[in-house]
Every structure is written in C-alpha cells, then in structure tokens.
Design an enzyme around this catalytic site. Structure first.
Site, PDB file in Angstrom:
ATOM      1  N   SER A  17       1.434  -1.336   0.113  1.00  0.00           N
ATOM      2  CA  SER A  17       0.157   0.079   0.135  1.00  0.00           C
ATOM      3  C   SER A  17       0.661   1.488  -0.124  1.00  0.00           C
ATOM      4  O   SER A  17       1.704   1.408  -0.904  1.00  0.00           O
ATOM      5  CB  SER A  17      -1.162  -0.302   1.155  1.00  0.00           C
ATOM      6  N   HIS A  18       0.947   2.036   1.342  1.00  0.00           N
ATOM      7  CA  HIS A  18       1.358   3.520   1.067  1.00  0.00           C
ATOM      8  C   HIS A  18       2.904   3.518   1.966  1.00  0.00           C
ATOM      9  O   HIS A  18       3.640   4.218   1.753  1.00  0.00           O
ATOM     10  CB  HIS A  18       0.488   4.048   2.418  1.00  0.00           C
TER      11      HIS A  18
ATOM     12  N   ASP B 181      -3.490   5.770  -3.396  1.00  0.00           N
ATOM     13  CA  ASP B 181      -2.293   5.273  -2.663  1.00  0.00           C
ATOM     14  C   ASP B 181      -1.643   4.101  -3.420  1.00  0.00           C
ATOM     15  O   ASP B 181      -1.535   3.825  -4.766  1.00  0.00           O
ATOM     16  CB  ASP B 181      -2.411   5.559  -1.270  1.00  0.00           C
TER      17      ASP B 181
ATOM     18  N   ASP C  91      -2.196   0.940  -3.257  1.00  0.00           N
ATOM     19  CA  ASP C  91      -2.361   0.018  -3.822  1.00  0.00           C
ATOM     20  C   ASP C  91      -4.079   1.137  -4.596  1.00  0.00           C
ATOM     21  O   ASP C  91      -5.402  -0.280  -5.080  1.00  0.00           O
ATOM     22  CB  ASP C  91      -2.734  -1.235  -3.362  1.00  0.00           C
TER      23      ASP C  91
ATOM     24  N   ASP D  54      -6.626   2.402  -2.692  1.00  0.00           N
ATOM     25  CA  ASP D  54      -7.212   2.143  -2.065  1.00  0.00           C
ATOM     26  C   ASP D  54      -7.848   3.580  -0.888  1.00  0.00           C
ATOM     27  O   ASP D  54      -8.658   3.417  -1.059  1.00  0.00           O
ATOM     28  CB  ASP D  54      -7.963   1.026  -1.304  1.00  0.00           C
ATOM     29  N   ARG D  55      -6.833   4.519  -1.107  1.00  0.00           N
ATOM     30  CA  ARG D  55      -6.304   5.574  -0.470  1.00  0.00           C
ATOM     31  C   ARG D  55      -6.856   7.012  -1.163  1.00  0.00           C
ATOM     32  O   ARG D  55      -7.197   6.653  -2.083  1.00  0.00           O
ATOM     33  CB  ARG D  55      -5.843   5.729   0.715  1.00  0.00           C
TER      34      ARG D  55
ATOM     35  N   LYS E 112     -11.365  -0.739   0.741  1.00  0.00           N
ATOM     36  CA  LYS E 112     -11.638   0.847   0.748  1.00  0.00           C
ATOM     37  C   LYS E 112     -11.578   1.325  -1.112  1.00  0.00           C
ATOM     38  O   LYS E 112     -10.918   0.870  -1.792  1.00  0.00           O
ATOM     39  CB  LYS E 112     -11.012   1.723   1.711  1.00  0.00           C
TER      40      LYS E 112
HETATM   41  C1  VG1 Z   1      -3.195   2.188   8.723  1.00  0.00           C
HETATM   42  C2  VG1 Z   1      -4.180   2.917   8.274  1.00  0.00           C
HETATM   43  C3  VG1 Z   1      -5.860   2.144   8.337  1.00  0.00           C
HETATM   44  C4  VG1 Z   1      -5.602   1.243   7.334  1.00  0.00           C
HETATM   45  C5  VG1 Z   1      -4.427   0.088   7.114  1.00  0.00           C
HETATM   46  C6  VG1 Z   1      -4.425  -0.292   5.670  1.00  0.00           C
HETATM   47  O1  VG1 Z   1      -3.005   1.415   9.501  1.00  0.00           O
HETATM   48  O2  VG1 Z   1      -4.522   3.566   9.744  1.00  0.00           O
HETATM   49  O3  VG1 Z   1      -6.502   2.718   8.491  1.00  0.00           O
HETATM   50  O4  VG1 Z   1      -6.655   0.319   7.088  1.00  0.00           O
HETATM   51  O5  VG1 Z   1      -3.545   1.122   6.970  1.00  0.00           O
HETATM   52  O6  VG1 Z   1      -4.524   0.691   4.268  1.00  0.00           O
HETATM   53  P1  VG1 Z   1      -2.042   1.579  10.725  1.00  0.00           P
HETATM   54  O7  VG1 Z   1      -1.987  -0.053  11.348  1.00  0.00           O
HETATM   55  O8  VG1 Z   1      -0.750   0.765   9.795  1.00  0.00           O
HETATM   56  O9  VG1 Z   1      -2.521   2.087  11.497  1.00  0.00           O
HETATM   57  V1  VG1 Z   1      -3.614   0.278   3.960  1.00  0.00           V
HETATM   58  O10 VG1 Z   1      -4.204   1.619   2.180  1.00  0.00           O
HETATM   59  O11 VG1 Z   1      -2.608   0.279   3.391  1.00  0.00           O
HETATM   60  O12 VG1 Z   1      -4.259  -0.887   2.843  1.00  0.00           O
HETATM   61 CO    CO Z   2      -3.822   1.151   0.794  1.00  0.00          CO
END
Ligand code: VG1
Ligand code: CO
Length: 543
Positions: free
Chosen positions: A113-114, A277, A279, A281-282, A376
């Site tokens: 993801s990010h 982001d 992947d 989803d954000r 998301k």
């Molecule tokens: C973070 C965010 C959470 C989100 C998760 C995955 O998790 O706070 O709200 O669902 O990333 O998003 P954490 O445990 O680091 O707070 V993504 O876009 O990485 O799939």
């Molecule tokens: Co993501």
C-alpha cells in the site's frame, strides 16, 4: 505435469498485520519465504479445487516475480483458474470488484500500500475472501498458524506466463487468464455515479489535478477521468506506475503528496485536487488552498449520498473505525440510521456490509468505501466528490463549510511518530494503560476525563471479539485522544495519536486544526509522556 513437493521450514513472524503481511523486499526475497506464506494461505483454505482466484498487485518492485511464483503454487494446489491483471497490475478495489463480479473463490493482492517500494523498500501480500474483502482475523490467524508449522509446499515447474498479453494460458491443468485491469472496475463506477453530469462539469471548464503518485491508479484514473469523463489530458499527473513509485512514498497525505499540495496551494490552482495511494484504496481530497480531512470527507459523502445514482435510495447504515472522528455520527443521527464503530482496518467492515447493516464505511487514514466492493476505494471517493461538485455547483470549500454549519465541526488531527524504537513504543503504551486506573474523573484545565479504556469490539454479526485495538481517553465535552501503534510498518514502530474535539460555533470553524487542538495536543503528551519515551519533540507526519 510436473508437481514438485519442496521441503521447507517455518519463518518466524509471518503474521499478517492491519492489512496483510508486510516486510522488506529483501525479506521476501529469501529462499522459500514467499512460497511458505502462499502455501500457508492455501493450507488454511478448503474446497477450492477447480475454483477461481484473482491475483494482481500495485506494480511495486517484486510484483511480477511474486506473481509468477504464486501462479505455479496455485496450479500445484489444484486451483482451476487464475484471473491476473495485465502486466500484473490490479488495484486493491479492482481485485475486490473482480472477485465479486466473477464470483471467484478469493484473491491475492500484492501490495504494501502506502509503504515505499523498490529493492530496498517494502513488499506485501494479502488474501481476500469470496465477498471480495480482506480475510477476517479468524482467517489471518489460521494462515499464521499454518506458516509456523509448515514443512513443505507444492509448486509446478513450468515456464513463466507472459503477463503483458491479454488471453488464456495454462500451467498444468490450471487456466491463467490475463485480463484487462480496468474494464470491470470502470464499468462499476459508471453504474454508481452520474457520468453525464460529471462530463458536463468538465466540459464547462472545471479543472482538476489527480496525483497517482506513480502507483497503480494512474491507468485507472486516465481511463476514467480523461477518456470517459473528458477531463483535460494532463489532469492525471505521475500517472505511470513505477516499481519504486519514482522514489516517493505513495501515501496521499499533506506530507508525502507534496507535488499535489504545492499545485493546489499555488497560484492558478485547479478547482479540485485528489491523490491516491500505492494500491489505489486511499484518497486525499483538496480544494483550492483547502484540505478536506478524511473524517469530514466520509461525513460529507454520507450527507450527500443521494446525489449519486448508486445511492439514490439512501444508506442502510454507516460504519467508521474507532479513531475516525465522530463527524459522520452526526450525519447518521440526522438520517436516523445506525453508525457502527469498528477497530482499525477494512477487514472489520466486511460483515457489516455483507449483512447490509452499513452502506458507507470510512477511516481517518484517507480510506472511504461502500457496499459496491469490500475494500476501501480511492478513485470511487474521488468520483463521488466529482458527482457532488457537479450536482451542487459549489466549491469544495463551500461544501465543507456548509456541512460544518449544519452539523458542527469535529476538529480533528492525527499525529504520527514514525520509525520509533519498538520497545520504547510498547513501554509507552503499557505505561499509558497503567495511568488509566487513576485517570477517570481527573481534571486537566477545561478537560475532565469521562472514560479511558483499551478499545475492544464485538462483531455484531458473528460475535467475534477483537481486543487491544487502541487506548482511548474521552472527555466530558466530547473531545477524545486515541493512541495506537501501527500494524502496517516494517521498521521500528509508529505511534499514532488521534485528536478530536467538537466545535458547534461557526465563528470558530475557520480555525487551523493544530491551533484549535493545541491544548489537547499538549495534554496527549502530558498523559502519555510522548517526548520522554520517543525522544521526539514533534510528529513526523501531521494530518
Ligand atoms: C493503516 C491505517 C488503517 C488502514 C491500514 C491499511 O493501518 O491506519 O486505517 O486500514 O493502514 O491501509 P495502521 O495499522 O498502520 O494504523 V492500506 O491503504 O495500507 O491497505
Ligand atoms: Co492502500
């Protein structure tokens, strides 16, 4: 057909976090590491012989290599068919949409993801179940158990598949269909939103900048915004997916999406700005020199949902993660629908969506989505905003102020302390928990502690219990401070501090959130001793 059984031994720590297993690429590159985890996923599943699996990723370094391995392990384990995105690309919401539309057994998403990509960056793998959503904790716990006792995996020895050509291939008895990564997803968006109203908006001269951050949404955004909706060519910037995201950090927030922030806060800014982001989803939503807090964005989508054709009949309910602001609760109250509070991570929304208890869901971390998929969805949120802008004919800023005037403003901020020492982070949380026994009723200036606890959740559908989901302190005036440790990082620990306070007075709605929350920010440090434990005098990212 040449199925091989390879002897292996378990790797410690193959435990999925908030969103799948995330590790450094170099860890995934160890012999058998990826293979073990994929076999552990399959060992935790039953009755998938002959069934279909969707596979794709965000295009980061190691994506293509991992896909080839996964295809060969899936074939050896007896899957009937794999749908894989062209060039190995599929956004997380697109995987979800394809699983649902094609009634697949499940899916594997390759993404961190990010988190940054490249040979020295991060890689990740996540399993999605047949509703299209992330595997619930029950399943991820089982995958972990299997990964810790694994002694062999099965793989077919066969040449790599050409992922650049659409069409059907075979590995052993299993079909591999390379599919268009965008078509199914784009079709779904057309069903949900008023594309003709949005097209008219663009043809009237409305300007927008979409920053794909060199991640997976580039091709999706170009097809949908520029080709289908007629936005000017060049609306999508950083639109070509790169294995290292151009050296950037594909996290759409004010710190990491600085290119877009500079454009939107600069001279002659477009009317609307958005980013997604790694992947897809954000989403981050911006107006001219104006940032929409993700918690407010969720509330605004909920309040205006019926403007979009896909939601014209209204919402069954709303769900938000616990640290997300209560802005959307005010909307739910006025709509007389239920609002659910879940732990962080999209996997907790799946049951609520399946049971039709919730239609819209959201998290403060730039994630919003709905029952159209079980993830998301970044571009979905952007299109929803475009739909609202097209119908209301207001600016982003005016929509937000109008919303606050009606519902009050939940002033909100998140402070992240990234890359801190894990042991100290755990000590901070433990110490904080110990203070809770004496904290209730305590007065700090105008703040009186009403409750403090370690959040736990009982799923209203399957009654499963999730504990230790974040420390929260609530004050009598409705303000809150929440502390959590991130479950997605790969280096040290990240402390997230979530701050919120309710402001009904419209004369104060223009205040900068850091100014308005200054006392609460100080209080968070005083109670949790953040500076003492982390050695940091300020957060690394402020949202
Ligand atoms: C973070 C965010 C959470 C989100 C998760 C995955 O998790 O706070 O709200 O669902 O990333 O998003 P954490 O445990 O680091 O707070 V993504 O876009 O990485 O799939
Ligand atoms: Co993501």
């Amino acid at each position: 057909m040449d199925i091989k059984t390879i002897n292996t031994s378990a790797f410690a720590g193959q435990k999925p976090g908030t969103s799948g297993l995330r590790k450094k690429v170099t860890i995934f590159q160890q012999q058998h590491y990826l293979e073990n985890f994929v076999q552990a996923i399959f060992n935790s599943l039953t009755n998938f012989q002959g069934k279909t699996l969707v596979v794709g990723g965000d295009g980061r370094y190691y994506n293509k290599t991992a896909i080839q391995t996964i295809l060969k392990i899936a074939a050896a384990n007896g899957f009937g068919k794999i749908l894989v995105g062209q060039n190995g690309l599929l956004s997380t919401p697109a995987v979800s949409a394809i699983i649902r539309k094609r009634q697949a057994f499940g899916g594997i998403v390759l993404s961190a993801s990010h988190n940054p990509g490249g040979p020295q960056g991060d890689f990740g793998i996540k399993y999605n179940i047949s509703n299209g959503g992330p595997a619930p904790e029950k399943v991820t716990d089982e995958i972990y158990q299997h990964s810790q006792t694994i002694s062999k995996y099965k793989i077919i020895d066969s040449p790599n598949i050409d992922l650049s050509q659409l069409g059907i291939n075979k590995i052993g008895n299993m079909q591999v269909e390379v599919i268009d990564a965008i078509a199914d997803y784009a079709e779904l968006m057309e069903e949900l939103f008023d594309f003709s109203a949005i097209s008219k908006l663009f043809s009237s001269g409305f300007t927008m900048c979409f920053d794909a951050m060199h991640a997976v949404t580039g091709p999706y955004a170009k097809t949908i915004l520029e080709q289908k909706l007629g936005a000017t060519i060049g609306t999508v910037v950083n639109g070509i997916p790169l294995e290292d995201f151009g050296g950037g950090h594909p996290d759409p927030n004010l710190t990491y999406a600085h290119d877009l922030v500079d454009i939107m806060y600069g001279k002659d800014a477009p009317q609307f700005g958005a980013a997604s982001d790694g992947d897809g989803d954000r989403n981050m939503i911006l107006g001219q020199s104006f940032f929409v807090n993700p918690s407010d964005s969720l509330a605004i989508l909920a309040a205006n949902a019926t403007l979009a054709p896909g939601y014209k009949d209204g919402l069954a309910g709303i769900a938000r993660s616990m640290p997300t602001s209560e802005a959307v609760d005010h909307v739910a109250e006025s709509l007389k629908i239920d609002c659910y509070e879940t732990p962080t991570g999209w996997k907790f929304f799946g049951n609520l969506l399946d049971a039709k208890l919730a239609t819209l869901c959201g998290e403060e971390s730039f994630g919003t989505g709905s029952s159209h998929v079980r993830e998301k969805d970044g571009l979905w949120a952007v299109l929803f905003w475009l739909n609202i802008l097209a119908v209301s004919k207001l600016s982003v800023e005016d929509i937000v102020y109008k919303h606050w005037a009606k519902y009050g403003r939940n002033i909100y901020s998140r402070h992240d302390y990234e890359g801190i020492d894990s042991e100290l982070a755990n000590e901070l949380m433990e110490n904080l928990y110990h203070t809770f026994s004496s904290l209730k009723g305590k007065k700090f200036g105008r703040y009186v502690v009403e409750y403090c606890d370690d959040f736990s959740y009982i799923d209203p559908v399957d009654h499963s219990i999730s504990q230790n989901q974040g420390m929260r302190i609530g004050f009598q005036d409705g303000s809150r401070i929440v502390f959590r440790l991130s479950g997605t990082g790969t280096e040290g620990a990240t402390l997230r501090v979530y701050l919120e306070s309710f402001e009904p007075d419209t004369t104060k709605h223009h205040l900068d959130s850091q100014v308005a929350l200054a006392d609460l920010i100080k209080l968070a440090d005083k109670i949790a001793k953040i500076k003492d434990y982390t050695g940091r005098d300020k957060p690394s990212v402020i949202t």
